[in-house]
Scaffold this active site. Structure first.
Site, PDB file in Angstrom:
ATOM      1  N   LYS A  37       2.596   5.755  -0.325  1.00  0.00           N
ATOM      2  CA  LYS A  37       1.455   4.906  -0.710  1.00  0.00           C
ATOM      3  C   LYS A  37       1.654   3.536  -0.085  1.00  0.00           C
ATOM      4  O   LYS A  37       2.776   3.027  -0.008  1.00  0.00           O
ATOM      5  CB  LYS A  37       1.365   4.799  -2.237  1.00  0.00           C
ATOM      6  CG  LYS A  37       0.259   3.848  -2.709  1.00  0.00           C
ATOM      7  CD  LYS A  37      -0.145   4.078  -4.164  1.00  0.00           C
ATOM      8  CE  LYS A  37       0.763   3.450  -5.187  1.00  0.00           C
ATOM      9  NZ  LYS A  37       0.914   1.982  -5.098  1.00  0.00           N
ATOM     10  N   ASP A  53       6.801   1.039  -6.673  1.00  0.00           N
ATOM     11  CA  ASP A  53       7.683  -0.115  -6.491  1.00  0.00           C
ATOM     12  C   ASP A  53       7.694  -0.980  -7.752  1.00  0.00           C
ATOM     13  O   ASP A  53       8.395  -1.988  -7.824  1.00  0.00           O
ATOM     14  CB  ASP A  53       7.316  -0.923  -5.243  1.00  0.00           C
ATOM     15  CG  ASP A  53       5.889  -1.430  -5.261  1.00  0.00           C
ATOM     16  OD1 ASP A  53       5.168  -1.171  -6.247  1.00  0.00           O
ATOM     17  OD2 ASP A  53       5.501  -2.105  -4.285  1.00  0.00           O
ATOM     18  N   SER A  54       6.956  -0.535  -8.789  1.00  0.00           N
ATOM     19  CA  SER A  54       7.086  -1.148 -10.115  1.00  0.00           C
ATOM     20  C   SER A  54       8.506  -0.938 -10.644  1.00  0.00           C
ATOM     21  O   SER A  54       8.911  -1.577 -11.624  1.00  0.00           O
ATOM     22  CB  SER A  54       6.060  -0.558 -11.089  1.00  0.00           C
ATOM     23  OG  SER A  54       6.062   0.857 -11.028  1.00  0.00           O
ATOM     24  N   GLU A  69      -6.686  -0.594  -8.525  1.00  0.00           N
ATOM     25  CA  GLU A  69      -6.005  -1.254  -9.636  1.00  0.00           C
ATOM     26  C   GLU A  69      -6.784  -2.483 -10.097  1.00  0.00           C
ATOM     27  O   GLU A  69      -7.145  -3.362  -9.292  1.00  0.00           O
ATOM     28  CB  GLU A  69      -4.579  -1.665  -9.190  1.00  0.00           C
ATOM     29  CG  GLU A  69      -3.795  -2.345 -10.305  1.00  0.00           C
ATOM     30  CD  GLU A  69      -2.304  -2.460 -10.037  1.00  0.00           C
ATOM     31  OE1 GLU A  69      -1.822  -1.918  -9.020  1.00  0.00           O
ATOM     32  OE2 GLU A  69      -1.610  -3.092 -10.851  1.00  0.00           O
ATOM     33  N   ASP A 127       6.005   4.704  -3.025  1.00  0.00           N
ATOM     34  CA  ASP A 127       5.526   3.429  -2.489  1.00  0.00           C
ATOM     35  C   ASP A 127       6.380   2.969  -1.318  1.00  0.00           C
ATOM     36  O   ASP A 127       7.613   2.929  -1.422  1.00  0.00           O
ATOM     37  CB  ASP A 127       5.618   2.340  -3.575  1.00  0.00           C
ATOM     38  CG  ASP A 127       4.331   2.168  -4.337  1.00  0.00           C
ATOM     39  OD1 ASP A 127       3.250   2.425  -3.774  1.00  0.00           O
ATOM     40  OD2 ASP A 127       4.400   1.777  -5.522  1.00  0.00           O
ATOM     41  N   GLU A 142      -0.247  -0.497   0.224  1.00  0.00           N
ATOM     42  CA  GLU A 142      -1.229  -1.425  -0.354  1.00  0.00           C
ATOM     43  C   GLU A 142      -2.008  -2.147   0.745  1.00  0.00           C
ATOM     44  O   GLU A 142      -1.409  -2.714   1.667  1.00  0.00           O
ATOM     45  CB  GLU A 142      -0.511  -2.469  -1.225  1.00  0.00           C
ATOM     46  CG  GLU A 142       0.152  -1.873  -2.457  1.00  0.00           C
ATOM     47  CD  GLU A 142       0.797  -2.935  -3.347  1.00  0.00           C
ATOM     48  OE1 GLU A 142       0.640  -4.141  -3.084  1.00  0.00           O
ATOM     49  OE2 GLU A 142       1.457  -2.546  -4.328  1.00  0.00           O
TER      50      GLU A 142
HETATM   51  O1  KIV Z   1       4.156   0.623  -8.370  1.00  0.00           O
HETATM   52  C1  KIV Z   1       3.372   1.141  -9.188  1.00  0.00           C
HETATM   53  O2  KIV Z   1       3.733   1.539 -10.300  1.00  0.00           O
HETATM   54  C2  KIV Z   1       1.958   1.262  -8.804  1.00  0.00           C
HETATM   55  C3  KIV Z   1       0.984   1.694  -9.847  1.00  0.00           C
HETATM   56  C4  KIV Z   1       0.711   0.562 -10.760  1.00  0.00           C
HETATM   57  C5  KIV Z   1      -0.247   2.246  -9.264  1.00  0.00           C
HETATM   58  O3  KIV Z   1       1.638   1.018  -7.686  1.00  0.00           O
END
Ligand code: KIV
Length: 292
Positions: A141, A72-73, A210, A111, A143
């Site tokens: 994934k 989600d980056s 992280e 994510d 969090e």
């Molecule tokens: O969204 C992302 O890129 C991440 C990584 C920083 C692990 O969750």
């Protein structure tokens, strides 16, 4: 859209067959969640990077990356938001579907974005099912630890593999107020270890840590049997992940201590764009050879 040489999409895909390590190669073996576990068991490090579109995914997969994270980056590095909070499930599915089309070997993790799983396990299941069905991803994934464990359990109950994510969890940025190193105090470190064990017990296939102290990350990796992938978590874990745009130097402003830049693409691209601009303005592009 016509590709180079007049090829359309499927032609481009066909042109990939025979590339070393790809379709047509008898040795091609897909990376699975089970294989990641085997890699940890034999001490082979896992290499993971983010991908958000077809072209990058194709290059990353061809280079042999084990895991591609549709992170989600994308909210920050693709959409230009300040945080990962605004990106939607529909946007994540679009990114993931493009990545899936570019990959033949790597495991694809997507994510679940903010607001699609926290505090509501039924919503979590529906969000994860959409990612699997509409994008064709291999896993998701999420969090957090004990606070999201019902959602993790529900997603796992549908046979969807889940990667956990502890330490700095950017979706909770407004709760913490900063992107500083996490779990530096004993109480927070103990909670992180409990969460890591809980996620493993519940059935997560791997865990991202992280921006936490390297010694703590090493202890977690030693204690868990599932792979632990670090970002800003030192070297004594089972694998590493970085945001691809950051490690390529596309963003000059972002330079945290944990980031190693493997290229300075901002410079390379600016220079190429500048040369193109000059050629167009001067009438040097296209040449006779570049014309029909
Ligand atoms: O969204 C992302 O890129 C991440 C990584 C920083 C692990 O969750």
């Amino acid at each position: 859209m016509a590709g180079k040489g007049g090829k359309v999409g499927p032609g481009r895909r066909a042109a990939r067959v025979g590339r070393p390590g790809h379709a047509g190669d008898a040795k091609l073996r897909r990376v699975t969640t089970a294989r990641l576990g085997e890699m940890k068991a034999r001490g082979e490090k896992i290499a993971m990077l983010t991908a958000y579109d077809f072209s990058f995914a194709r290059i990353l997969d061809g280079a042999g990356l084990d895991v591609l994270l549709v992170g989600d980056s994308a909210s920050n590095v693709v959409h230009g938001h300040e945080t990962s909070v605004p990106i939607t499930l529909d946007q994540m599915i679009d990114h993931a579907a493009a990545v899936v089309r570019g990959v033949e070997r790597a495991l694809i993790v997507v994510d679940l974005p903010f607001g699609t799983y926290q505090g509501n396990s039924q919503l979590a299941l529906e969000s994860a099912v959409r990612i699997m069905k509409e994008a064709g991803a291999h896993s998701v994934k999420m969090e957090g630890g004990d606070v999201i464990i019902d959602s993790v359990r529900r997603v796992l109950s549908a046979g969807i593999p889940v990667m956990g994510h502890l330490g700095l969890t950017p979706q909770s940025i407004y709760k913490f107020g900063s992107y500083t190193v996490r779990a530096t105090k004993q109480e927070e470190a103990e909670q992180l270890m409990r969460d890591a064990l809980l996620l493993q017990e519940t059935g997560c296939f791997a865990l991202v840590l992280e921006k936490i102290p390297a010694r703590l990350a090493a202890r977690v990796a030693k204690r868990l049997t599932i792979p632990v992938i670090g970002i800003g978590a030192g070297s004594q874990v089972d694998g590493q992940v970085l945001v691809t745009h950051d490690m390529l130097g596309l963003n000059k402003e972002f330079s945290p201590r944990f980031l190693r830049r493997y290229a300075e693409l901002h410079e390379v691209m600016s220079e190429a764009f500048g040369r193109y601009l000059a050629d167009v303005k001067a009438g040097r592009f296209p040449s006779a050879e570049e014309s029909y």
